[in-house]
Design a protein around this motif. Structure first.
Motif, PDB file in Angstrom:
ATOM      1  N   ASN A   1       0.840  -1.189   0.000  1.00  0.00           N
ATOM      2  CA  ASN A   1       0.000   0.000   0.000  1.00  0.00           C
ATOM      3  C   ASN A   1       0.883   1.250   0.000  1.00  0.00           C
ATOM      4  O   ASN A   1       1.248   1.750   1.060  1.00  0.00           O
ATOM      5  CB  ASN A   1      -0.924  -0.001   1.227  1.00  0.00           C
ATOM      6  CG  ASN A   1      -1.827   1.209   1.281  1.00  0.00           C
ATOM      7  OD1 ASN A   1      -2.014   1.911   0.286  1.00  0.00           O
ATOM      8  ND2 ASN A   1      -2.394   1.471   2.446  1.00  0.00           N
ATOM      9  N   PRO A   2       1.251   1.751  -1.174  1.00  0.00           N
ATOM     10  CA  PRO A   2       2.174   2.898  -1.249  1.00  0.00           C
ATOM     11  C   PRO A   2       1.696   4.126  -0.476  1.00  0.00           C
ATOM     12  O   PRO A   2       2.506   4.951  -0.064  1.00  0.00           O
ATOM     13  CB  PRO A   2       2.241   3.188  -2.759  1.00  0.00           C
ATOM     14  CG  PRO A   2       1.924   1.882  -3.406  1.00  0.00           C
ATOM     15  CD  PRO A   2       0.910   1.239  -2.510  1.00  0.00           C
ATOM     16  N   ARG A   3       0.391   4.266  -0.252  1.00  0.00           N
ATOM     17  CA  ARG A   3      -0.116   5.424   0.483  1.00  0.00           C
ATOM     18  C   ARG A   3       0.281   5.400   1.956  1.00  0.00           C
ATOM     19  O   ARG A   3       0.119   6.391   2.670  1.00  0.00           O
ATOM     20  CB  ARG A   3      -1.641   5.497   0.353  1.00  0.00           C
ATOM     21  CG  ARG A   3      -2.087   5.933  -1.039  1.00  0.00           C
ATOM     22  CD  ARG A   3      -3.586   5.895  -1.203  1.00  0.00           C
ATOM     23  NE  ARG A   3      -3.961   6.382  -2.529  1.00  0.00           N
ATOM     24  CZ  ARG A   3      -5.165   6.261  -3.056  1.00  0.00           C
ATOM     25  NH1 ARG A   3      -6.124   5.670  -2.372  1.00  0.00           N
ATOM     26  NH2 ARG A   3      -5.420   6.726  -4.265  1.00  0.00           N
ATOM     27  N   ALA A   4       0.802   4.254   2.411  1.00  0.00           N
ATOM     28  CA  ALA A   4       1.266   4.170   3.803  1.00  0.00           C
ATOM     29  C   ALA A   4       2.644   4.795   3.994  1.00  0.00           C
ATOM     30  O   ALA A   4       3.092   4.970   5.129  1.00  0.00           O
ATOM     31  CB  ALA A   4       1.308   2.704   4.245  1.00  0.00           C
ATOM     32  N   ARG A   5       3.307   5.149   2.908  1.00  0.00           N
ATOM     33  CA  ARG A   5       4.698   5.609   2.977  1.00  0.00           C
ATOM     34  C   ARG A   5       4.864   6.801   3.917  1.00  0.00           C
ATOM     35  O   ARG A   5       5.840   6.889   4.666  1.00  0.00           O
ATOM     36  CB  ARG A   5       5.200   5.970   1.581  1.00  0.00           C
ATOM     37  CG  ARG A   5       6.661   6.387   1.532  1.00  0.00           C
ATOM     38  CD  ARG A   5       7.072   6.749   0.112  1.00  0.00           C
ATOM     39  NE  ARG A   5       6.785   5.678  -0.823  1.00  0.00           N
ATOM     40  CZ  ARG A   5       7.586   4.632  -1.018  1.00  0.00           C
ATOM     41  NH1 ARG A   5       8.723   4.538  -0.346  1.00  0.00           N
ATOM     42  NH2 ARG A   5       7.250   3.693  -1.891  1.00  0.00           N
ATOM     43  N   SER A   6       3.938   7.745   3.878  1.00  0.00           N
ATOM     44  CA  SER A   6       4.092   8.965   4.671  1.00  0.00           C
ATOM     45  C   SER A   6       3.383   8.906   6.025  1.00  0.00           C
ATOM     46  O   SER A   6       3.420   9.877   6.775  1.00  0.00           O
ATOM     47  CB  SER A   6       3.556  10.166   3.875  1.00  0.00           C
ATOM     48  OG  SER A   6       2.193   9.962   3.542  1.00  0.00           O
ATOM     49  N   ALA A   7       2.780   7.784   6.357  1.00  0.00           N
ATOM     50  CA  ALA A   7       2.002   7.688   7.596  1.00  0.00           C
ATOM     51  C   ALA A   7       2.904   7.655   8.828  1.00  0.00           C
ATOM     52  O   ALA A   7       3.920   6.954   8.852  1.00  0.00           O
ATOM     53  CB  ALA A   7       1.121   6.444   7.577  1.00  0.00           C
ATOM     54  N   VAL A   8       2.522   8.411   9.852  1.00  0.00           N
ATOM     55  CA  VAL A   8       3.229   8.431  11.136  1.00  0.00           C
ATOM     56  C   VAL A   8       2.199   8.227  12.250  1.00  0.00           C
ATOM     57  O   VAL A   8       1.177   8.916  12.281  1.00  0.00           O
ATOM     58  CB  VAL A   8       3.963   9.765  11.362  1.00  0.00           C
ATOM     59  CG1 VAL A   8       4.622   9.790  12.742  1.00  0.00           C
ATOM     60  CG2 VAL A   8       5.003   9.996  10.278  1.00  0.00           C
ATOM     61  N   LEU A   9       2.468   7.292  13.131  1.00  0.00           N
ATOM     62  CA  LEU A   9       1.573   6.995  14.254  1.00  0.00           C
ATOM     63  C   LEU A   9       2.214   7.436  15.554  1.00  0.00           C
ATOM     64  O   LEU A   9       3.354   7.092  15.842  1.00  0.00           O
ATOM     65  CB  LEU A   9       1.279   5.495  14.304  1.00  0.00           C
ATOM     66  CG  LEU A   9       0.558   4.966  15.552  1.00  0.00           C
ATOM     67  CD1 LEU A   9      -0.856   5.523  15.652  1.00  0.00           C
ATOM     68  CD2 LEU A   9       0.535   3.430  15.531  1.00  0.00           C
ATOM     69  N   ARG A  10       1.459   8.206  16.335  1.00  0.00           N
ATOM     70  CA  ARG A  10       1.885   8.593  17.683  1.00  0.00           C
ATOM     71  C   ARG A  10       0.782   8.228  18.664  1.00  0.00           C
ATOM     72  O   ARG A  10      -0.407   8.265  18.316  1.00  0.00           O
ATOM     73  CB  ARG A  10       2.193  10.091  17.759  1.00  0.00           C
ATOM     74  CG  ARG A  10       3.366  10.536  16.899  1.00  0.00           C
ATOM     75  CD  ARG A  10       3.672  12.024  17.080  1.00  0.00           C
ATOM     76  NE  ARG A  10       4.676  12.505  16.149  1.00  0.00           N
ATOM     77  CZ  ARG A  10       5.992  12.475  16.380  1.00  0.00           C
ATOM     78  NH1 ARG A  10       6.441  11.989  17.535  1.00  0.00           N
ATOM     79  NH2 ARG A  10       6.847  12.928  15.480  1.00  0.00           N
ATOM     80  N   CYS A  11       1.193   7.930  19.898  1.00  0.00           N
ATOM     81  CA  CYS A  11       0.223   7.503  20.899  1.00  0.00           C
ATOM     82  C   CYS A  11       0.604   8.051  22.272  1.00  0.00           C
ATOM     83  O   CYS A  11       1.788   8.167  22.600  1.00  0.00           O
ATOM     84  CB  CYS A  11       0.140   5.976  20.956  1.00  0.00           C
ATOM     85  SG  CYS A  11      -1.072   5.317  22.137  1.00  0.00           S
ATOM     86  N   ALA A  12      -0.419   8.391  23.052  1.00  0.00           N
ATOM     87  CA  ALA A  12      -0.203   8.828  24.430  1.00  0.00           C
ATOM     88  C   ALA A  12      -1.346   8.319  25.293  1.00  0.00           C
ATOM     89  O   ALA A  12      -2.461   8.083  24.809  1.00  0.00           O
ATOM     90  CB  ALA A  12      -0.117  10.351  24.513  1.00  0.00           C
ATOM     91  N   GLU A  13      -1.050   8.141  26.561  1.00  0.00           N
ATOM     92  CA  GLU A  13      -2.015   7.594  27.520  1.00  0.00           C
ATOM     93  C   GLU A  13      -2.364   8.633  28.572  1.00  0.00           C
ATOM     94  O   GLU A  13      -1.474   9.315  29.096  1.00  0.00           O
ATOM     95  CB  GLU A  13      -1.429   6.350  28.188  1.00  0.00           C
ATOM     96  CG  GLU A  13      -2.314   5.710  29.245  1.00  0.00           C
ATOM     97  CD  GLU A  13      -1.649   4.499  29.867  1.00  0.00           C
ATOM     98  OE1 GLU A  13      -1.420   3.514  29.142  1.00  0.00           O
ATOM     99  OE2 GLU A  13      -1.330   4.558  31.079  1.00  0.00           O
ATOM    100  N   ARG A  14      -3.637   8.756  28.891  1.00  0.00           N
ATOM    101  CA  ARG A  14      -4.042   9.702  29.926  1.00  0.00           C
ATOM    102  C   ARG A  14      -3.630   9.163  31.297  1.00  0.00           C
ATOM    103  O   ARG A  14      -3.854   8.011  31.642  1.00  0.00           O
ATOM    104  CB  ARG A  14      -5.539   9.936  29.904  1.00  0.00           C
ATOM    105  CG  ARG A  14      -5.994  10.937  30.960  1.00  0.00           C
ATOM    106  CD  ARG A  14      -7.228  11.675  30.580  1.00  0.00           C
ATOM    107  NE  ARG A  14      -7.470  12.762  31.533  1.00  0.00           N
ATOM    108  CZ  ARG A  14      -8.427  13.671  31.398  1.00  0.00           C
ATOM    109  NH1 ARG A  14      -9.217  13.619  30.346  1.00  0.00           N
ATOM    110  NH2 ARG A  14      -8.576  14.620  32.288  1.00  0.00           N
ATOM    111  N   CYS A  15      -3.004  10.035  32.075  1.00  0.00           N
ATOM    112  CA  CYS A  15      -2.533   9.623  33.402  1.00  0.00           C
ATOM    113  C   CYS A  15      -3.703   9.497  34.371  1.00  0.00           C
ATOM    114  O   CYS A  15      -4.714  10.205  34.261  1.00  0.00           O
ATOM    115  CB  CYS A  15      -1.547  10.658  33.973  1.00  0.00           C
ATOM    116  SG  CYS A  15      -0.019  10.829  33.015  1.00  0.00           S
ATOM    117  N   SER A  16      -3.548   8.596  35.315  1.00  0.00           N
ATOM    118  CA  SER A  16      -4.524   8.496  36.391  1.00  0.00           C
ATOM    119  C   SER A  16      -4.312   9.655  37.368  1.00  0.00           C
ATOM    120  O   SER A  16      -3.217  10.211  37.432  1.00  0.00           O
ATOM    121  CB  SER A  16      -4.354   7.168  37.135  1.00  0.00           C
ATOM    122  OG  SER A  16      -3.084   7.127  37.770  1.00  0.00           O
TER     123      SER A  16
END
Length: 314
Positions: free
Chosen positions: A294-309
């Protein structure tokens, strides 16, 4: 006429960082054609629930037809800037364990000429993700003066020839209205003689699409809305496709994972100034194997964060 094929990007990576649990409640703020939603439904099991939003009525209609028999999924026609209100209306008392935002344009939107997103297929110059409301790209191009056109193309398209393109658009529309994608692409091609291997109109089309859909404004509001609805321990995952989006996501996460600068370095940090999220791993990109599929995935960037208790902020 309607393209239905869409390959979701970074699916395994999204599942890894969101870590969906059986019985959990998750929000997919960008349903598209349901690729990520499908995997979330598999993960939450028979007692879990997924709430999906999309501003594209075509995507909503297709999803409601596909999942008509699955009571675990509710699909709402709304943009993710209104995510908090939608969750309040539809989520009941369930705690939100995760939110996904997959930014950008889906393959069906790009591949259907009538939507006007792509310069590769001639169609009406529309570009609205929700064609039932707002100003089309053709309407904006018709009314904006040269300065506004230059600013939009330079800032949202990061186009160094923005001035030249804006002048060309203004000159061309004096002869006839610019109403077609191929028409605009040719105007830009003639104005930009040098390029970096991409079609000369790539950045201009990106800029107009982002402006018409207020994509950065939507993202800014959507990030805050997602944070507001997350339960402690809940995670936010965002897939972006170009530097303006990723920069905003990165800064948002940094602001939530850092001590208020006013109190930085002090021996005692008040709870209100302590981090409210923690970053989950580093940014992720598509593997070489996925990009090949899937060439459209080339520029994809995934970031993730979790809400603190609340306890973590004390």
């Amino acid at each position: 006429m309607i393209g239905e094929e869409h390959v979701p990007v970074l699916v395994e990576e999204v599942l890894d960082v969101l870590a969906p649990i059986s019985g959990g409640f998750y929000v997919d703020g960008t349903f598209g054609r349901g690729g990520h939603t499908e995997r979330l439904l598999q993960a939450v099991g028979p007692t879990g629930r997924v709430l999906a939003l999309d501003r594209d009525p075509v995507a909503v209609a297709a999803g409601r037809t596909r999942y008509a028999q699955d009571s675990r999924l509710q699909i709402v026609h709304a943009d993710f800037a209104t995510l908090a209100a939608v969750v309040r209306d539809c989520g009941g008392e369930r705690a939100v364990a995760g939110v996904l935002l997959d930014l950008g344009v889906s393959s069906p939107q790009l591949d259907v000429a009538e939507r006007g997103f792509s310069f590769q297929k001639d169609g009406p110059l529309d570009m609205r993700m929700d064609p039932t409301r707002g100003e089309s790209a053709a309407e904006f191009v018709a009314r904006a003066d040269e300065r506004e056109l230059r600013t939009v193309i330079a800032e949202l398209g990061e186009e160094r020839f923005a001035g030249r393109i804006a002048r060309a658009i203004v000159a061309a529309r004096a002869d006839e209205p610019i109403t077609r994608t191929a028409q605009l692409a040719e105007i830009v091609r003639r104005a930009v003689r040098t390029h970096d291997g991409k079609h000369p109109a790539t950045r201009t089309f990106q800029a107009l699409r982002m402006y018409v859909n207020d994509e950065l404004g939507q993202l800014r509001a959507g990030l805050e809305a997602a944070f507001d609805v997350l339960a402690p321990g809940g995670r936010l995952a965002v897939i972006s496709f170009h530097s303006l989006e990723d920069r905003m996501v990165k800064r948002f996460i940094r602001s939530k994972t850092s001590v208020d600068p006013v109190f930085a370095g002090l021996p005692v940090i008040p709870p209100s100034a302590r981090p409210t999220m923690r970053e989950v791993g580093r940014k992720r990109r598509a593997s070489a194997a996925e990009i090949e599929r899937n060439p459209r995935a080339r520029s994809a960037v995934l970031r993730c964060a979790e809400r603190c208790s609340p306890e973590a902020s004390r």
